[in-house]
Write a protein that holds these residues in place. Sequence first.
Motif, PDB file in Angstrom:
ATOM      1  N   LYS A   1     -64.089 -11.587 -31.683  1.00  0.00           N
ATOM      2  CA  LYS A   1     -65.344 -12.142 -32.205  1.00  0.00           C
ATOM      3  C   LYS A   1     -65.518 -11.613 -33.614  1.00  0.00           C
ATOM      4  O   LYS A   1     -65.853 -10.439 -33.807  1.00  0.00           O
ATOM      5  CB  LYS A   1     -66.520 -11.728 -31.323  1.00  0.00           C
ATOM      6  N   SER A   2     -65.287 -12.469 -34.591  1.00  0.00           N
ATOM      7  CA  SER A   2     -65.343 -12.025 -35.982  1.00  0.00           C
ATOM      8  C   SER A   2     -66.781 -11.916 -36.466  1.00  0.00           C
ATOM      9  O   SER A   2     -67.680 -12.558 -35.937  1.00  0.00           O
ATOM     10  CB  SER A   2     -64.540 -12.978 -36.865  1.00  0.00           C
ATOM     11  N   GLY A   3     -66.964 -11.111 -37.500  1.00  0.00           N
ATOM     12  CA  GLY A   3     -68.284 -10.890 -38.072  1.00  0.00           C
ATOM     13  C   GLY A   3     -68.682 -11.969 -39.064  1.00  0.00           C
ATOM     14  O   GLY A   3     -67.955 -12.925 -39.310  1.00  0.00           O
ATOM     15  N   GLY A   4     -69.866 -11.776 -39.653  1.00  0.00           N
ATOM     16  CA  GLY A   4     -70.463 -12.767 -40.542  1.00  0.00           C
ATOM     17  C   GLY A   4     -69.613 -13.163 -41.738  1.00  0.00           C
ATOM     18  O   GLY A   4     -69.569 -14.332 -42.106  1.00  0.00           O
ATOM     19  N   ALA A   5     -68.916 -12.211 -42.361  1.00  0.00           N
ATOM     20  CA  ALA A   5     -68.120 -12.536 -43.544  1.00  0.00           C
ATOM     21  C   ALA A   5     -67.035 -13.557 -43.215  1.00  0.00           C
ATOM     22  O   ALA A   5     -66.758 -14.461 -44.009  1.00  0.00           O
ATOM     23  CB  ALA A   5     -67.497 -11.264 -44.119  1.00  0.00           C
ATOM     24  N   PHE A   6     -66.444 -13.447 -42.044  1.00  0.00           N
ATOM     25  CA  PHE A   6     -65.397 -14.388 -41.648  1.00  0.00           C
ATOM     26  C   PHE A   6     -65.962 -15.780 -41.381  1.00  0.00           C
ATOM     27  O   PHE A   6     -65.284 -16.780 -41.590  1.00  0.00           O
ATOM     28  CB  PHE A   6     -64.652 -13.871 -40.411  1.00  0.00           C
ATOM     29  N   LYS A   7     -67.199 -15.837 -40.940  1.00  0.00           N
ATOM     30  CA  LYS A   7     -67.832 -17.130 -40.649  1.00  0.00           C
ATOM     31  C   LYS A   7     -68.032 -17.962 -41.918  1.00  0.00           C
ATOM     32  O   LYS A   7     -68.178 -19.175 -41.854  1.00  0.00           O
ATOM     33  CB  LYS A   7     -69.193 -16.930 -39.967  1.00  0.00           C
ATOM     34  N   GLU A   8     -68.023 -17.305 -43.065  1.00  0.00           N
ATOM     35  CA  GLU A   8     -68.162 -18.017 -44.338  1.00  0.00           C
ATOM     36  C   GLU A   8     -66.888 -18.791 -44.690  1.00  0.00           C
ATOM     37  O   GLU A   8     -66.879 -19.566 -45.632  1.00  0.00           O
ATOM     38  CB  GLU A   8     -68.516 -17.036 -45.454  1.00  0.00           C
ATOM     39  N   TYR A   9     -65.817 -18.562 -43.930  1.00  0.00           N
ATOM     40  CA  TYR A   9     -64.540 -19.253 -44.136  1.00  0.00           C
ATOM     41  C   TYR A   9     -64.107 -19.886 -42.818  1.00  0.00           C
ATOM     42  O   TYR A   9     -63.103 -19.482 -42.226  1.00  0.00           O
ATOM     43  CB  TYR A   9     -63.489 -18.263 -44.645  1.00  0.00           C
ATOM     44  N   PRO A  10     -64.843 -20.894 -42.354  1.00  0.00           N
ATOM     45  CA  PRO A  10     -64.596 -21.453 -41.010  1.00  0.00           C
ATOM     46  C   PRO A  10     -63.262 -22.184 -40.866  1.00  0.00           C
ATOM     47  O   PRO A  10     -62.831 -22.436 -39.740  1.00  0.00           O
ATOM     48  CB  PRO A  10     -65.768 -22.414 -40.814  1.00  0.00           C
ATOM     49  N   ALA A  11     -62.597 -22.483 -41.967  1.00  0.00           N
ATOM     50  CA  ALA A  11     -61.307 -23.178 -41.885  1.00  0.00           C
ATOM     51  C   ALA A  11     -60.127 -22.204 -41.965  1.00  0.00           C
ATOM     52  O   ALA A  11     -58.976 -22.624 -41.870  1.00  0.00           O
ATOM     53  CB  ALA A  11     -61.202 -24.213 -43.000  1.00  0.00           C
ATOM     54  N   LYS A  12     -60.404 -20.915 -42.121  1.00  0.00           N
ATOM     55  CA  LYS A  12     -59.326 -19.927 -42.318  1.00  0.00           C
ATOM     56  C   LYS A  12     -59.307 -18.921 -41.177  1.00  0.00           C
ATOM     57  O   LYS A  12     -60.320 -18.337 -40.834  1.00  0.00           O
ATOM     58  CB  LYS A  12     -59.531 -19.174 -43.634  1.00  0.00           C
ATOM     59  N   TYR A  13     -58.122 -18.706 -40.614  1.00  0.00           N
ATOM     60  CA  TYR A  13     -57.995 -17.710 -39.561  1.00  0.00           C
ATOM     61  C   TYR A  13     -56.910 -16.680 -39.862  1.00  0.00           C
ATOM     62  O   TYR A  13     -56.513 -15.896 -39.001  1.00  0.00           O
ATOM     63  CB  TYR A  13     -57.771 -18.349 -38.184  1.00  0.00           C
ATOM     64  N   LEU A  14     -56.444 -16.642 -41.100  1.00  0.00           N
ATOM     65  CA  LEU A  14     -55.548 -15.583 -41.571  1.00  0.00           C
ATOM     66  C   LEU A  14     -56.058 -15.132 -42.932  1.00  0.00           C
ATOM     67  O   LEU A  14     -56.219 -15.951 -43.832  1.00  0.00           O
ATOM     68  CB  LEU A  14     -54.123 -16.096 -41.739  1.00  0.00           C
ATOM     69  N   HIS A  15     -56.306 -13.846 -43.046  1.00  0.00           N
ATOM     70  CA  HIS A  15     -56.804 -13.297 -44.307  1.00  0.00           C
ATOM     71  C   HIS A  15     -55.898 -12.136 -44.710  1.00  0.00           C
ATOM     72  O   HIS A  15     -55.847 -11.119 -44.022  1.00  0.00           O
ATOM     73  CB  HIS A  15     -58.247 -12.810 -44.155  1.00  0.00           C
ATOM     74  N   TYR A  16     -55.162 -12.297 -45.815  1.00  0.00           N
ATOM     75  CA  TYR A  16     -54.279 -11.263 -46.340  1.00  0.00           C
ATOM     76  C   TYR A  16     -54.994 -10.559 -47.490  1.00  0.00           C
ATOM     77  O   TYR A  16     -55.529 -11.221 -48.382  1.00  0.00           O
ATOM     78  CB  TYR A  16     -52.974 -11.882 -46.869  1.00  0.00           C
ATOM     79  N   PHE A  17     -54.975  -9.228 -47.476  1.00  0.00           N
ATOM     80  CA  PHE A  17     -55.594  -8.440 -48.539  1.00  0.00           C
ATOM     81  C   PHE A  17     -54.568  -7.462 -49.093  1.00  0.00           C
ATOM     82  O   PHE A  17     -53.791  -6.879 -48.353  1.00  0.00           O
ATOM     83  CB  PHE A  17     -56.763  -7.598 -47.995  1.00  0.00           C
TER      84      PHE A  17
END
Length: 197
Positions: free
Chosen positions: A124-140
């Motif tokens: 269950k991802s947090g609010g920041a991830f919800k701002e990118y509803p089309a993305k499920y991979l985040h590389y930093f």
Amino acid sequence: LYDIFAKAILDPVKYPERLEDILSILLKRKVTIIKILPNEGIRIAAEQSLLVMDIVVKLEDGSIANVEIQKIGYAFPGQRCACYSSDLLLRQYKTIREEDDVEEEKRFSYRDVKDVYTIVFLEKSGGAFKEYPAKYLHYFEQKSDTGLSLELLQKYIFVPIDIFLKKKDNIDISNRLNAWLLFLGSDDPGDIIRLIE
């Protein structure tokens, strides 16, 4: 994504090929695990907070990967992730220094310290991830605002499984990453039958 099940499925001792497969996909290169590192807890600062990593492995190029399984995303914010990554880096540094002390002819070089990867699967991802509803991979990774390139070693991958699952009916499960994410995230018998077939 309960810890006990995820760790059993991705157990690097019993099934190294499973963890190697998913890491190879996420890191976009062939990965071979050469060593399982203890996930011993360390105390951070005066708070005496215990840091215990889920699955920690050393890869063939000397880099280290920590795979975290989190049911609630807000329980694993960026600050916590940075602390875990720092611990991996410091653990690697200490190991290299100790090896150099044993081998007197070898001199320590910071160039011997390799990348560390912190990979976090979020049920269950947090609010920041919800701002990118089309993305499920985040590389930093760390980058300069000027374009200057330095080899900084800390890398992060966040995988919000809940966002992935919103698109599960329209995904190609012949894609290995999609198959893994569906397997890890879904408890729908129909999804599991699709994967088996």
